[in-house]
Design a protein around this motif. Structure first.
Motif, PDB file in Angstrom:
ATOM      1  N   PRO A   1      34.805  38.565  43.944  1.00 55.14           N
ATOM      2  CA  PRO A   1      34.519  37.767  42.766  1.00 55.14           C
ATOM      3  C   PRO A   1      35.731  36.611  42.758  1.00 55.14           C
ATOM      4  N   LYS A   2      35.320  35.626  41.971  1.00 54.25           N
ATOM      5  CA  LYS A   2      36.603  34.542  41.892  1.00 54.25           C
ATOM      6  C   LYS A   2      37.694  35.049  41.310  1.00 54.25           C
ATOM      7  N   THR A   3      37.573  35.508  39.987  1.00 47.60           N
ATOM      8  CA  THR A   3      38.912  35.669  39.119  1.00 47.60           C
ATOM      9  C   THR A   3      39.566  36.768  39.748  1.00 47.60           C
ATOM     10  N   CYS A   4      40.807  36.477  40.016  1.00 44.41           N
ATOM     11  CA  CYS A   4      41.760  37.444  40.743  1.00 44.41           C
ATOM     12  C   CYS A   4      41.504  37.616  41.992  1.00 44.41           C
TER      13      CYS A   4
ATOM     14  N   GLY B   1      32.598  34.453  45.424  1.00 46.70           N
ATOM     15  CA  GLY B   1      31.536  35.324  44.736  1.00 46.70           C
ATOM     16  C   GLY B   1      31.480  35.074  43.098  1.00 46.70           C
ATOM     17  N   PHE B   2      30.802  35.718  42.514  1.00 45.45           N
ATOM     18  CA  PHE B   2      31.039  35.321  41.044  1.00 45.45           C
ATOM     19  C   PHE B   2      31.697  36.535  40.318  1.00 45.45           C
ATOM     20  N   ASP B   3      31.975  36.505  39.019  1.00 45.16           N
ATOM     21  CA  ASP B   3      32.756  37.472  38.219  1.00 45.16           C
ATOM     22  C   ASP B   3      31.591  38.426  37.801  1.00 45.16           C
ATOM     23  N   THR B   4      30.744  39.086  38.513  1.00 40.73           N
ATOM     24  CA  THR B   4      29.780  39.878  38.200  1.00 40.73           C
ATOM     25  C   THR B   4      29.760  41.032  39.087  1.00 40.73           C
ATOM     26  N   VAL B   5      28.999  42.155  38.466  1.00 44.14           N
ATOM     27  CA  VAL B   5      28.828  43.340  39.558  1.00 44.14           C
ATOM     28  C   VAL B   5      28.048  42.777  40.915  1.00 44.14           C
ATOM     29  N   MET B   6      28.331  43.009  42.107  1.00 42.96           N
ATOM     30  CA  MET B   6      27.783  42.838  43.107  1.00 42.96           C
ATOM     31  C   MET B   6      26.350  43.084  43.047  1.00 42.96           C
TER      32      MET B   6
END
Lengths: 324, 401
Positions: free
Chosen positions: A263-266, A293-298
């Motif tokens: 995920p992108k954030t952190c 990746g996005f800030d979501t569950v894979m």
């Protein structure tokens, strides 16, 4: 020299180190006769004895915790956790114990273990079998984090990790496990932890990536106009970060795109971006671009290829950074 | 082991004192410790029923219905395997051989009132308690909507990590106790391997100390991927682990639907009467591989598998039904056709569901999406980058064009 897959190169490194150093013990779920869920430990129990390639009860905390004990007693444990998602139950032992012992005891007790963990998505695996948690462990003081993307690098980095006096999290990108072969020397060689690799040199823009994403970056570069010259860096070690290589590159190109599955954030892209602006502020021609990746569950596998950065998205990132 | 040096006066000697008095300074020794665990079998491998023990268990109609259920679920299981092999589905763990444990236990629990907290080898139980059959296929086809348990179906989705869900079962049962729910209990399913995880012991200890209405249903199928039970634990039974938690515990023939039903029924009755949790070890066998991703021939003897093929729960229940003239060749033919039709329909339903859109990745992250996630969702919709709202086309599009 033999042409080996990533699986075979890691297997060879384990085999040779077990031969060379009788303190080395592989432990984990199904690592014995079955050779692990990805067959990385195939043949090791037969050759070196079941006691040195030990099937354990189904208990990740137990695997990590007893590996710590083995390491304290001057063995060289190599625990295997079957998938990165199952580091969860072992997290306490790894983060709160393995990572801290040297500091807690002011060097009296150290934990030379190397935990091998398949990582990342893209292989149609079930839930909790496709995550990219490298930043979590890079954020943990006391852990070194390694993620090779090629068979050659995997062997040299694994040997260096096993011989390292501190705990190392050795992530193996499963998408690369059997995706290609390359020449891997039969000899004993180490690749220094904390050294990135310039995969291809370029002048206009730097791309930094690691693990399976390196190959998506290469594909993206193939699709770029011929007059765009990209320098691709495979980080190889997530922590400690090889800033020298990155700084030298970004000072030359003035532009940087960071690509990772997590995920992108952190994610590690955030840390690298911060450091690049600290070191290369006056060289930068554009903001550092992250393709992540996005800030979501894979997501489960029906959507995993939408989630993972692919060549098209990386290409967009490169173009945006160049056009700034 | 008495301390060699005398304990100094400042140390609290009585810590050792109590047992030293009884054992003259030595720990008591026994040759071996043997836990006494009852084993229940009602319907044996040849389909012979112990009528005395079977009293007040299953009616003839229930047995026939269970057999039909078993057959349909076996058809489902074999079809799922073939779907994986032909590339129409991802990894799948076969349930083959464990149907009696699933169905017998599901019959003993109360649909609508009780909760099921499963692992992934009791599909039949989930279906009997209301989960549409295509949901499980959808899950293994890589689609989270297979986990979107319909309203009113009291079950958690199948649990991929091992042994983490039993704690949730204890928690649900705790809530029932706190709320004073009447006539409801929880059953949680797990394998022999799961009892090695620390979370298993936490779940057992919480359930025991809090005396919550929970049934711990271990499907001991003898194998955790490639690790046999004998390497998983030293104890000769799984059931004896419950003794440490002062929990009523029993080992049953897991391929005997009568025994499973009776044990679970007793445990549930006890639970709803305020008697706290119980433990059941259903001794069964994983007739298939761990999942379609492995090959059990690498680590398992053919002879062992063959001996268990004879104990297949489907064989013995059919023998029993035939011996009581409750089942004929004609019935079998009809059932075979019906099962194929049902399963074909289920596959059609699962495969007919339109692929999820990329929005599905984002929409359930929180009850409401924060701006950041909205931006990211939009960037994936528009195939852009996900860095700034502008890139997603959410802001300043005019200036950029």
């Amino acid at each position: 020299m033999a042409q080996l897959t990533l699986v075979q190169a890691i297997n060879q490194a384990l085999d040779q180190e077990m031969e060379r150093d009788e303190r080395v013990v592989v432990l984990g779920e199904d690592v014995g006769v079955n050779g692990g869920v990805f067959r990385v430990t195939e043949g090791l129990a037969e050759k070196h004895g079941k006691h040195r390639c030990q099937n354990t009860p189904l208990d990740e905390s137990g695997i990590m915790g007893t590996a710590i004990g083995l390491a304290m007693a001057d063995m060289r444990p190599i625990p295997e956790i079957q998938f990165e998602g199952f580091l969860g139950p072992a997290y306490d032992q790894l983060v709160n114990h393995a990572a801290r012992f040297r500091t807690r005891t002011r060097g009296a007790i150290t934990i030379p273990l190397t935990v091998r963990v398949p990582v990342g998505g893209g292989i149609h695996a079930p839930e909790l079998h496709s995550d990219s948690p490298e930043a979590i462990y890079a954020h943990t003081p006391g852990l070194k984090v390694v993620m090779p993307s090629t068979p050659h690098d995997a062997k040299g980095l694994l040997l260096a990790s096993i011989r390292d006096p501190d705990p190392v999290v050795f992530f193996e990108p499963k998408r690369v496990y059997r995706s290609f072969r390359e020449e891997v020397p039969e000899d004993d060689y180490e690749i220094e932890i904390g050294k990135a690799k310039v995969v291809s040199e370029g002048e206009d823009l730097t791309v930094v990536s690691w693990g399976a994403s390196v190959f998506q970056c290469l594909e993206a570069m193939d699709n770029l106009p011929e007059d765009v010259s990209v320098e691709l860096i495979d980080l190889r070690t997530i922590y400690p970060i090889d800033m020298d290589t990155i700084i030298a590159s970004v000072e030359k190109t003035g532009r940087c795109v960071i690509v990772h599955e997590a995920p992108k954030t952190c994610g590690m892209g955030a840390e690298l971006t911060a450091r690049i602006q600290e070191h290369c502020f006056l060289s930068l021609e554009a903001p550092v671009q992250r393709v992540a990746g996005f800030d979501t569950v894979m997501p489960y596998y029906k959507l995993e290829l939408d989630y993972l950065p692919d060549a098209a998205r990386i290409g967009e990132g490169v173009k945006a950074c160049l056009a700034y | 082991m008495a301390p060699e040096a005398p304990v100094t006066a400042t140390l609290p000697a009585p810590i050792y004192g109590a047992w030293m008095m009884h054992t003259e300074g030595r720990m008591p020794r026994r040759k071996s410790y043997e836990a006494k665990i009852d084993f229940l079998q009602i319907l044996d491998e040849n389909g012979k029923l112990d009528a005395r023990l079977a009293k007040d268990t299953l009616t003839d109609e229930q047995v026939v219905a269970s057999y039909e259920q078993m057959w349909i679920c076996r058809e489902y299981d074999e079809t799922a395997f073939k779907l994986q092999r032909s590339g129409r589905m991802g990894t799948y763990p076969q349930n083959k051989g464990q149907e009696a444990a699933a169905i017998g236990s599901a019959l003993a629990m109360k649909k609508g009132a009780d909760w099921l907290v499963p692992c992934y080898r009791e599909n039949a139980a989930l279906f009997m308690h209301g989960l549409p059959m295509h949901y499980i296929l959808l899950h293994w086809m890589g689609d989270e909507r297979g986990n979107q348990v319909p309203e009113g179906v009291n079950q958690t989705p199948i649990s991929i990590p091992i042994g983490t869900h039993m704690l949730h079962a204890t928690g649900i049962a705790w809530a029932m106790k706190l709320r004073g729910d009447e006539d409801s209990a929880v059953i949680t399913y797990f394998g022999d391997g799961a009892t090695s995880e620390g979370d298993f012991h936490g779940a057992m200890n919480f359930a025991s100390t809090l005396q919550v209405p929970c049934v711990f249903m271990c499907q001991n199928n003898q194998w955790a991927i490639s690790v046999p039970r004998s390497e998983q634990m030293r104890s000769p039974t799984v059931a004896q682990k419950a003794i440490a938690y002062e929990m009523p515990t029993i080992q049953v023939d897991g391929n005997d639907i009568f025994a499973v039903y009776k044990a679970v029924k007793d445990a549930r009755d006890r639970a709803v009467d305020g008697g706290g949790p119980s433990f059941i070890e259903a001794v069964t066998y994983r007739l298939g591989d761990h999942t379609t991703a492995d090959d059990a021939r690498r680590y398992r003897d053919q002879a062992e598998l063959d001996s268990w093929l004879e104990k297949d729960p489907i064989i013995r229940i059919r023998k029993y039904l035939e011996s009581k003239d409750l089942w004929s060749e004609k019935d079998q033919k009809k059932l075979g056709e019906r099962a194929k039709k049902i399963v074909a329909e289920v596959v059609k339903t699962a495969e007919g569901i339109e692929d999820p859109t990329t929005d599905d990745i984002f929409n359930y992250t929180f009850a409401g999406l924060c701006d950041e996630l909205e931006t990211q969702r939009e960037t994936l919709r528009t195939n852009s980058l996900g860095q700034f709202p502008e890139q997603a086309g959410l802001r300043g599009r005019a200036e950029r064009v």
